[in-house]
Design an enzyme around this catalytic site. Sequence first.
Site, PDB file in Angstrom:
ATOM      1  N   LYS A  78       0.823  -1.213   0.000  1.00  0.00           N
ATOM      2  CA  LYS A  78       0.000   0.000   0.000  1.00  0.00           C
ATOM      3  C   LYS A  78       0.856   1.261   0.000  1.00  0.00           C
ATOM      4  O   LYS A  78       0.575   2.240   0.699  1.00  0.00           O
ATOM      5  CB  LYS A  78      -0.927  -0.004   1.221  1.00  0.00           C
ATOM      6  CG  LYS A  78      -1.880  -1.198   1.275  1.00  0.00           C
ATOM      7  CD  LYS A  78      -2.766  -1.155   2.502  1.00  0.00           C
ATOM      8  CE  LYS A  78      -3.692  -2.362   2.573  1.00  0.00           C
ATOM      9  NZ  LYS A  78      -4.652  -2.399   1.466  1.00  0.00           N
ATOM     10  N   CYS A  79       1.891   1.236  -0.800  1.00  0.00           N
ATOM     11  CA  CYS A  79       2.863   2.325  -0.852  1.00  0.00           C
ATOM     12  C   CYS A  79       2.817   3.006  -2.219  1.00  0.00           C
ATOM     13  O   CYS A  79       2.431   2.397  -3.225  1.00  0.00           O
ATOM     14  CB  CYS A  79       4.263   1.752  -0.594  1.00  0.00           C
ATOM     15  SG  CYS A  79       5.606   2.960  -0.658  1.00  0.00           S
TER      16      CYS A  79
END
Length: 201
Positions: A78-79
């Site tokens: 989730k970057c």
Amino acid sequence: MKSIFLAFAISVVALQFPLWNSQSNIPLNDHNMANNSIGALLENNSIYDFTLNNIDGKPVKLSEYKGKKLLLVNVASKCGYTPQYEELQKLYETYKGKLTILAFPANNFGGQEPGTSEDIKSFCSENYGVTFPIFEKISVKGVDKHPLYRWLSDKKLNGWNNEEPSWNFCKYFINEKGELVKFFPSKVKPMDKEIIELIEA
């Protein structure tokens, strides 16, 4: 008689309350345990001495990759850098005979890898078709840093580098002799010219 009793009392107290190291403020018993842990880490003077569980929970000896160049990457799902998975897969497919990519999910930065091993495996497969090795989630920074990443970021262990990951998708390049050659920060893309040159050298 009083002196004998006093000596006995002191010895009993000493057994119940460990002596303290004046320099570190650590009880000597704990200090010795810490030294033993450090000693065990120092024995891992080669990247090939480490064994980690892959994403399926099976132990993998890094010695299995002797003779190949390695790119170790701390990854997260989730970057903002997560799309680098696509280039990592492309790099792996292009140089599969020379290079192996080893991905280490970590939740150290912004809580951006919160999932289970199954979550991570499904995400990488379904979204990016990842086929290079992915390992179980570890810590790559801080007091609970995995011994592998302590080796990668301590020049007393790896020979020259003290730089640890500053965010997700930092990269460590290992040559075919098992030597740490280069550290790349997150912003350096997997297909960067310098990485390609190291692979082809």
